[in-house]
Design an enzyme around this catalytic site. Structure first.
Site, PDB file in Angstrom:
ATOM      1  N   ALA A   1      68.135   8.644  17.957  1.00  0.00           N
ATOM      2  CA  ALA A   1      66.740   8.179  17.966  1.00  0.00           C
ATOM      3  C   ALA A   1      65.799   9.369  17.857  1.00  0.00           C
ATOM      4  CB  ALA A   1      66.466   7.394  19.248  1.00  0.00           C
TER       5      ALA A   1
ATOM      6  N   PRO B   1      73.040  20.767  13.747  1.00  0.00           N
ATOM      7  CA  PRO B   1      72.477  22.134  13.761  1.00  0.00           C
ATOM      8  C   PRO B   1      73.439  23.168  13.183  1.00  0.00           C
ATOM      9  CG  PRO B   1      73.257  21.548  15.952  1.00  0.00           C
ATOM     10  CD  PRO B   1      73.452  20.332  15.096  1.00  0.00           C
ATOM     11  N   THR B   2      72.983  24.409  13.094  1.00  0.00           N
ATOM     12  CA  THR B   2      73.848  25.500  12.651  1.00  0.00           C
ATOM     13  C   THR B   2      74.788  25.888  13.796  1.00  0.00           C
ATOM     14  OG1 THR B   2      72.013  26.294  11.298  1.00  0.00           O
ATOM     15  CG2 THR B   2      73.819  27.834  11.676  1.00  0.00           C
TER      16      THR B   2
ATOM     17  N   THR C   1      71.889  15.108   7.545  1.00  0.00           N
ATOM     18  CA  THR C   1      72.208  16.029   6.452  1.00  0.00           C
ATOM     19  C   THR C   1      73.525  16.717   6.794  1.00  0.00           C
ATOM     20  OG1 THR C   1      69.860  16.365   6.112  1.00  0.00           O
ATOM     21  CG2 THR C   1      71.339  17.999   5.123  1.00  0.00           C
TER      22      THR C   1
ATOM     23  N   GLN D   1      65.994  26.273   6.848  1.00  0.00           N
ATOM     24  CA  GLN D   1      66.909  27.402   7.085  1.00  0.00           C
ATOM     25  C   GLN D   1      68.334  26.904   7.341  1.00  0.00           C
ATOM     26  OE1 GLN D   1      65.735  30.811   9.448  1.00  0.00           O
ATOM     27  NE2 GLN D   1      67.624  30.711  10.601  1.00  0.00           N
TER      28      GLN D   1
ATOM     29  N   ARG E   1      64.716   9.992  25.934  1.00  0.00           N
ATOM     30  CA  ARG E   1      64.199   9.690  24.594  1.00  0.00           C
ATOM     31  C   ARG E   1      64.052   8.179  24.385  1.00  0.00           C
ATOM     32  NH1 ARG E   1      65.752  13.497  19.352  1.00  0.00           N
ATOM     33  NH2 ARG E   1      63.663  14.329  19.341  1.00  0.00           N
TER      34      ARG E   1
ATOM     35  N   CYS F   1      65.056  22.117   9.367  1.00  0.00           N
ATOM     36  CA  CYS F   1      66.046  21.886   8.300  1.00  0.00           C
ATOM     37  C   CYS F   1      66.164  22.945   7.215  1.00  0.00           C
ATOM     38  CB  CYS F   1      65.789  20.535   7.671  1.00  0.00           C
ATOM     39  SG  CYS F   1      66.157  19.213   8.839  1.00  0.00           S
TER      40      CYS F   1
ATOM     41  N   PHE G   1      65.884  23.934  -3.056  1.00  0.00           N
ATOM     42  CA  PHE G   1      64.882  24.126  -4.116  1.00  0.00           C
ATOM     43  C   PHE G   1      63.463  24.183  -3.528  1.00  0.00           C
ATOM     44  CE2 PHE G   1      66.478  23.481  -8.601  1.00  0.00           C
ATOM     45  CZ  PHE G   1      67.811  23.709  -8.297  1.00  0.00           C
TER      46      PHE G   1
HETATM   47  P1  NAD Z   1      66.942  15.010  16.417  1.00  0.00           P
HETATM   48  O1  NAD Z   1      67.563  16.100  17.177  1.00  0.00           O
HETATM   49  O2  NAD Z   1      65.487  14.740  16.555  1.00  0.00           O
HETATM   50  O3  NAD Z   1      67.688  13.621  16.780  1.00  0.00           O
HETATM   51  C1  NAD Z   1      69.062  13.482  16.862  1.00  0.00           C
HETATM   52  C2  NAD Z   1      69.378  12.541  18.024  1.00  0.00           C
HETATM   53  O4  NAD Z   1      70.769  12.224  18.000  1.00  0.00           O
HETATM   54  C3  NAD Z   1      69.104  13.146  19.404  1.00  0.00           C
HETATM   55  O5  NAD Z   1      68.164  12.337  20.087  1.00  0.00           O
HETATM   56  C4  NAD Z   1      70.483  13.142  20.098  1.00  0.00           C
HETATM   57  O6  NAD Z   1      70.410  12.849  21.480  1.00  0.00           O
HETATM   58  C5  NAD Z   1      71.192  12.040  19.348  1.00  0.00           C
HETATM   59  N1  NAD Z   1      72.649  12.114  19.417  1.00  0.00           N
HETATM   60  C6  NAD Z   1      73.439  13.187  19.178  1.00  0.00           C
HETATM   61  N2  NAD Z   1      74.736  12.838  19.309  1.00  0.00           N
HETATM   62  C7  NAD Z   1      74.760  11.529  19.634  1.00  0.00           C
HETATM   63  C8  NAD Z   1      75.801  10.595  19.888  1.00  0.00           C
HETATM   64  N3  NAD Z   1      77.095  10.954  19.801  1.00  0.00           N
HETATM   65  N4  NAD Z   1      75.479   9.320  20.206  1.00  0.00           N
HETATM   66  C9  NAD Z   1      74.178   8.954  20.285  1.00  0.00           C
HETATM   67  N5  NAD Z   1      73.138   9.782  20.039  1.00  0.00           N
HETATM   68  C10 NAD Z   1      73.435  11.052  19.720  1.00  0.00           C
HETATM   69  O7  NAD Z   1      67.331  15.259  14.902  1.00  0.00           O
HETATM   70  P2  NAD Z   1      66.507  14.809  13.588  1.00  0.00           P
HETATM   71  O8  NAD Z   1      65.406  15.759  13.325  1.00  0.00           O
HETATM   72  O9  NAD Z   1      66.206  13.348  13.686  1.00  0.00           O
HETATM   73  O10 NAD Z   1      67.605  15.073  12.467  1.00  0.00           O
HETATM   74  C11 NAD Z   1      68.749  14.251  12.361  1.00  0.00           C
HETATM   75  C12 NAD Z   1      69.444  14.567  11.058  1.00  0.00           C
HETATM   76  O11 NAD Z   1      68.580  14.250   9.956  1.00  0.00           O
HETATM   77  C13 NAD Z   1      69.815  16.048  10.866  1.00  0.00           C
HETATM   78  O12 NAD Z   1      71.042  16.111  10.181  1.00  0.00           O
HETATM   79  C14 NAD Z   1      68.708  16.587   9.983  1.00  0.00           C
HETATM   80  O13 NAD Z   1      69.146  17.655   9.186  1.00  0.00           O
HETATM   81  C15 NAD Z   1      68.391  15.396   9.113  1.00  0.00           C
HETATM   82  N6  NAD Z   1      67.006  15.347   8.593  1.00  0.00           N
HETATM   83  C16 NAD Z   1      65.951  15.661   9.410  1.00  0.00           C
HETATM   84  C17 NAD Z   1      64.645  15.551   8.926  1.00  0.00           C
HETATM   85  C18 NAD Z   1      63.457  15.878   9.787  1.00  0.00           C
HETATM   86  O14 NAD Z   1      62.342  15.861   9.281  1.00  0.00           O
HETATM   87  N7  NAD Z   1      63.613  16.185  11.058  1.00  0.00           N
HETATM   88  C19 NAD Z   1      64.428  15.093   7.620  1.00  0.00           C
HETATM   89  C20 NAD Z   1      65.523  14.769   6.834  1.00  0.00           C
HETATM   90  C21 NAD Z   1      66.814  14.887   7.333  1.00  0.00           C
HETATM   91  C1  UGA Z   2      61.365  19.211   4.601  1.00  0.00           C
HETATM   92  C2  UGA Z   2      61.376  18.534   3.231  1.00  0.00           C
HETATM   93  O1  UGA Z   2      60.059  18.593   2.670  1.00  0.00           O
HETATM   94  C3  UGA Z   2      61.816  17.080   3.346  1.00  0.00           C
HETATM   95  O2  UGA Z   2      61.917  16.486   2.062  1.00  0.00           O
HETATM   96  C4  UGA Z   2      63.172  17.029   4.045  1.00  0.00           C
HETATM   97  O3  UGA Z   2      63.565  15.690   4.233  1.00  0.00           O
HETATM   98  C5  UGA Z   2      63.083  17.736   5.382  1.00  0.00           C
HETATM   99  O4  UGA Z   2      62.645  19.099   5.191  1.00  0.00           O
HETATM  100  C6  UGA Z   2      64.393  17.824   6.097  1.00  0.00           C
HETATM  101  O5  UGA Z   2      65.442  17.733   5.492  1.00  0.00           O
HETATM  102  O6  UGA Z   2      64.285  18.021   7.297  1.00  0.00           O
HETATM  103  P1  UGA Z   2      59.712  19.266   6.684  1.00  0.00           P
HETATM  104  O7  UGA Z   2      60.522  20.442   7.089  1.00  0.00           O
HETATM  105  O8  UGA Z   2      59.489  18.187   7.670  1.00  0.00           O
HETATM  106  O9  UGA Z   2      60.389  18.558   5.399  1.00  0.00           O
HETATM  107  O10 UGA Z   2      58.269  19.743   6.199  1.00  0.00           O
HETATM  108  P2  UGA Z   2      57.739  20.460   4.858  1.00  0.00           P
HETATM  109  O11 UGA Z   2      56.470  19.836   4.485  1.00  0.00           O
HETATM  110  O12 UGA Z   2      58.781  20.552   3.830  1.00  0.00           O
HETATM  111  O13 UGA Z   2      57.396  21.932   5.386  1.00  0.00           O
HETATM  112  C7  UGA Z   2      58.421  22.831   5.765  1.00  0.00           C
HETATM  113  C8  UGA Z   2      57.812  24.188   6.048  1.00  0.00           C
HETATM  114  O14 UGA Z   2      57.361  24.804   4.842  1.00  0.00           O
HETATM  115  C9  UGA Z   2      56.577  24.149   6.957  1.00  0.00           C
HETATM  116  O15 UGA Z   2      56.611  25.228   7.860  1.00  0.00           O
HETATM  117  C10 UGA Z   2      55.421  24.275   5.999  1.00  0.00           C
HETATM  118  O16 UGA Z   2      54.276  24.798   6.582  1.00  0.00           O
HETATM  119  C11 UGA Z   2      56.014  25.216   4.960  1.00  0.00           C
HETATM  120  N1  UGA Z   2      55.355  25.137   3.638  1.00  0.00           N
HETATM  121  C12 UGA Z   2      55.383  23.982   2.942  1.00  0.00           C
HETATM  122  C13 UGA Z   2      54.760  26.271   3.116  1.00  0.00           C
HETATM  123  O17 UGA Z   2      54.758  27.342   3.745  1.00  0.00           O
HETATM  124  N2  UGA Z   2      54.179  26.195   1.881  1.00  0.00           N
HETATM  125  C14 UGA Z   2      54.188  25.043   1.146  1.00  0.00           C
HETATM  126  O18 UGA Z   2      53.639  25.057   0.011  1.00  0.00           O
HETATM  127  C15 UGA Z   2      54.799  23.914   1.686  1.00  0.00           C
END
Ligand code: NAD
Ligand code: UGA
Length: 469
Positions: free
Chosen positions: A9, A89-90, A128, A274, A38, A272, A222
């Site tokens: 969540a 995570p990493t 991811t 890095q 949460r 994400c 990219f």
């Molecule tokens: P997050 O840390 O906010 O949420 C993950 C949740 O999963 C946590 O609340 C944790 O308690 C829960 N969890 C972990 N193991 C569990 C288990 N075994 N059973 C039940 N719950 C469990 O993470 P996030 O930012 O939502 O990212 C999730 C995934 O999506 C990552 O792989 C990330 O790379 C990807 N992603 C994130 C974003 C973003 O903008 N944050 C965008 C696109 C993709």
């Molecule tokens: C990014 C991608 O944009 C999403 O498509 C993807 O789903 C997500 O990562 C993920 O996999 O987690 P997010 O990290 O939430 O989304 O935000 P962005 O808008 O991409 O910004 C990322 C970082 O780049 C920020 O620190 C932002 O300030 C910086 N940024 C962005 C710049 O420095 N310059 C720009 O022109 C755009």
């Protein structure tokens, strides 16, 4: 009624499932998590994440067809479709430390799904993950041979924080990858039917599993590469008198390049970019492709360079020392419209300034004092030298203070660093800011939000990224 359960969540699971529930009133959606606080927050008036438009969507469906629960096993066993949106995570220890994705949470979710399931399920990778993860997950899901059919799909998420609801309502595309078997294709159709409630069919792209998994890593690589490219140009602009905003505009009007994601900054942050590039680097290394690995590694290196370049600029401009000087930090989140601080460049910048003995006064409209304290006291993990952990920064009350607004933060400050592009920082009364600061008054704009000419007229010494001094 189709039942969906989402494990995790977080920033992805919560908003994504809320939008599915809103757009598909006949589907029951339950978001489950092991983190009780949460789930309690998702069920309260104070959602655990700040995201514009999210409150309204959750209020509209919660208790009708959208539920948040800690009863993970019950809801997984009842679901037809199980999304897995746990953190990836990493790795910080062991094989691949510093680069590889840590799939511990994913694996434990998969084992639990296998153990509690009593009926066939579609299991959707929302997190991811490294390319080929689905193969490993399939083996885990079928390890106890209960005769249940698990069909695995890859459905990576492309939302960005701060615009998550907008992105989910109107995605550029939805990507679904599956096995090229009758079971796989049928599962793709079932998931496509869910998204087809609001996403035009031509924006739902279907591929094989490995293409979908890799496309997510490629998209983030990219996007981040564009930022490192423009940031590398910003250094050259500062050395030559070119203006990076003019360069970005000039190249962005070429329709092959396009105008988006060309804003120079103090560096990209977020949970994400890095992590996913380092994951890609590791996969390349494991596949015997060191040249490809090194190419992508450079994107992260330039980002680190940009952050340290910013710190060096602050220190060198202020007569080569910031010792005991008050520096106001405006913005701590990794971008505007979110309270998320994961990998925010503000952490490295603040630690750099504290390392030079500055006194910081920090203000961010969405980040709490306890979160900042936690971020600054954590040891920094050096991805390039995983055996080295930097010592924690000194963050006693004397060195770091927290302000309730920007004006309080800048009071008596020698310098101001703008580290997040919150709209309110564009419209501050800069005359008032100037009047309340020590002189000479410095502004270091890490997001290029201020009107440099106007501020110089007021009397500030202004440094912007990639702009003539
Ligand atoms: P997050 O840390 O906010 O949420 C993950 C949740 O999963 C946590 O609340 C944790 O308690 C829960 N969890 C972990 N193991 C569990 C288990 N075994 N059973 C039940 N719950 C469990 O993470 P996030 O930012 O939502 O990212 C999730 C995934 O999506 C990552 O792989 C990330 O790379 C990807 N992603 C994130 C974003 C973003 O903008 N944050 C965008 C696109 C993709
Ligand atoms: C990014 C991608 O944009 C999403 O498509 C993807 O789903 C997500 O990562 C993920 O996999 O987690 P997010 O990290 O939430 O989304 O935000 P962005 O808008 O991409 O910004 C990322 C970082 O780049 C920020 O620190 C932002 O300030 C910086 N940024 C962005 C710049 O420095 N310059 C720009 O022109 C755009």
């Amino acid at each position: 009624m189709v039942k969906i359960c989402c494990i995790g969540a977080g920033y992805v699971g919560g908003p994504t499932m809320a939008v599915i529930a809103l757009k598909c009133p006949k589907i029951e959606v339950v978001v489950v998590d092991i983190a009780t606080p949460r789930i309690t927050a998702w069920n309260s008036d104070h959602l655990p994440i700040y995201e514009p438009g999210l409150d309204e969507v959750v209020k509209e469906c919660r208790g009708k067809n959208l539920f948040f629960s800690t009863d993970v096993e019950k809801h997984v066993s009842e679901a037809d479709i199980v999304f897995v949106s746990v953190n990836t995570p990493t790795k910080t220890q062991g094989l691949g430390a510093g680069k590889a994705a840590d799939l511990t949470y994913w694996e434990s979710a998969a084992r639990m799904i296998a153990d509690v399931s009593k009926s066939d399920k579609i299991v959707v990778e929302k997190s991811t993950v490294p390319v080929k993860t689905a193969e490993a997950i399939e083996r885990i899901l079928t390890h106890n041979n209960k005769g249940i059919n698990f069909t695995i799909l890859s459905n990576p998420e492309f939302l960005a924080e701060g615009t998550a609801i907008k992105d989910l309502f109107n995605p550029d595309r939805v990507l679904i990858g599956g096995r090229e078997t009758p079971h796989g294709q049928k599962a793709i159709e079932s998931l496509r039917d869910v998204y087809a409630h609001w996403v035009p069919k031509d924006r739902i792209i279907c591929t094989n599993l490995w293409s979908a998994e890799l496309s997510k890593l490629a998209a983030n690589a990219f996007l981040a590469q564009r930022i490192s490219s423009v940031n590398a140009m910003s250094a050259l602009c500062e050395a030559t008198g070119a203006d990076v905003s003019q360069v970005s505009h000039s190249i962005g009007t070429d329709s092959r390049i396009g105008p988006k994601f060309l804003s120079a900054s103090v560096g990209f942050g977020g949970s994400c970019f890095q992590k996913d590039i380092l994951n890609l680097v590791y996969i390349c290394e494991c596949n015997g492709l060191p040249e490809v690995a090194n190419y992508w590694k450079q994107v992260v290196k330039v980002n680190d360079y940009q952050k340290s370049r910013f710190v060096n600029r602050v220190v060198s401009s202020m007569f080569n020392t910031v010792s005991t000087k008050k520096i106001a930090i405006l913005g701590f989140a990794f971008k505007k419209d979110t309270g998320d601080t994961r990998e925010t460049p503000a952490i490295d910048v603040c630690k750099g300034l504290l390392g030079d003995k500055a006194k910081l006064s920090i203000y961010d409209p969405q980040v709490t004092e306890s979160q900042i304290t936690k971020d600054l006291s954590m040891k920094k993990y050096d991805w390039d030298h995983p055996a080295h952990l930097q010592p924690p920064s000194p963050t006693s009350k004397k060195e770091v203070s927290f302000a309730f607004d920007a004006y309080e933060a800048v009071k008596d400050a020698h310098g101001v660093c703008i580290l997040t592009e919150w709209d309110e920082f564009k419209n501050l009364d800069y005359q008032k800011v100037f009047d309340n600061m020590q002189k000479p008054a410095f502004i270091f704009d890490g997001r290029n939000v201020v009107d440099v000419k106007k501020l110089r007229e007021i009397g500030f010494i202004v440094y912007s990224i990639g702009k003539p001094l």
